[in-house]
Design an enzyme around this catalytic site. Sequence first.
Site, mmCIF file in Angstrom:
data_model
loop_
_atom_site.group_PDB
_atom_site.id
_atom_site.type_symbol
_atom_site.label_atom_id
_atom_site.label_comp_id
_atom_site.label_asym_id
_atom_site.label_seq_id
_atom_site.Cartn_x
_atom_site.Cartn_y
_atom_site.Cartn_z
ATOM 1 N N HIS A 118 -47.103 -29.804 46.358
ATOM 2 C CA HIS A 118 -46.346 -28.398 46.274
ATOM 3 C C HIS A 118 -46.377 -28.244 48.026
ATOM 4 C CE1 HIS A 118 -50.032 -25.677 47.214
ATOM 5 N NE2 HIS A 118 -50.489 -26.930 47.629
ATOM 6 N N CYS A 136 -49.786 -26.233 55.499
ATOM 7 C CA CYS A 136 -49.515 -26.041 54.033
ATOM 8 C C CYS A 136 -47.978 -25.959 53.963
ATOM 9 C CB CYS A 136 -50.315 -25.070 53.508
ATOM 10 S SG CYS A 136 -52.129 -25.409 53.317
ATOM 11 N N HIS A 140 -52.522 -32.121 45.622
ATOM 12 C CA HIS A 140 -53.716 -32.115 45.182
ATOM 13 C C HIS A 140 -54.166 -32.540 43.839
ATOM 14 C CE1 HIS A 140 -54.452 -28.935 48.300
ATOM 15 N NE2 HIS A 140 -53.074 -28.446 47.930
ATOM 16 N N HIS A 166 -47.255 -31.489 50.192
ATOM 17 C CA HIS A 166 -48.396 -32.165 50.124
ATOM 18 C C HIS A 166 -49.031 -32.091 48.709
ATOM 19 C CE1 HIS A 166 -49.666 -27.960 50.848
ATOM 20 N NE2 HIS A 166 -50.863 -28.257 50.159
ATOM 21 N N HIS A 203 -48.012 -34.433 37.968
ATOM 22 C CA HIS A 203 -47.229 -35.157 38.613
ATOM 23 C C HIS A 203 -45.937 -34.569 38.712
ATOM 24 C CE1 HIS A 203 -50.514 -38.400 38.264
ATOM 25 N NE2 HIS A 203 -49.806 -38.724 39.238
ATOM 26 N N GLU A 253 -58.838 -26.387 43.878
ATOM 27 C CA GLU A 253 -57.918 -26.994 44.545
ATOM 28 C C GLU A 253 -58.254 -28.275 45.472
ATOM 29 O OE1 GLU A 253 -54.112 -24.829 46.275
ATOM 30 O OE2 GLU A 253 -55.106 -25.759 48.100
#
Length: 117
Positions: free
Chosen positions: A13, A24, A30, A28, A68, A107
């Site tokens: 995201h 952010c 998580h 990137h 994914h 997260e």
Amino acid sequence: MIIYKCFSFDAAHFLPNVPAGHKCGRMHGHTYHLKVFVSGEIDPESCWFMDFSDLKAIVNPLIKRLDHHTLNEIDGLENPTSESLMVWIWEKLKPLLPALVKLELQETPGSGVIYEG
């Protein structure tokens, strides 16, 4: 009685509304860890409230929808902060899982969010 089950998914995201230059704001990813808490009365015959496999069967289709994928491309998650992701997950699960009482989303190893509707 409250029981919970843990799930994980990997997703990418970016946050479009952060200040220019904020890390952010770039794409990137998580590995998210989600705990789903449900509450109910213990059945005296089975001695449980809910079968964990039943809980898994309800939540897994949602996990597959997120895993994914780029969260920003999912309807309703155009600004996928942890908080907005939690509200989105709650809104998807609550109609299918009326016993839902709490969600926890990690997260990163040191940050996350708790939502109780």
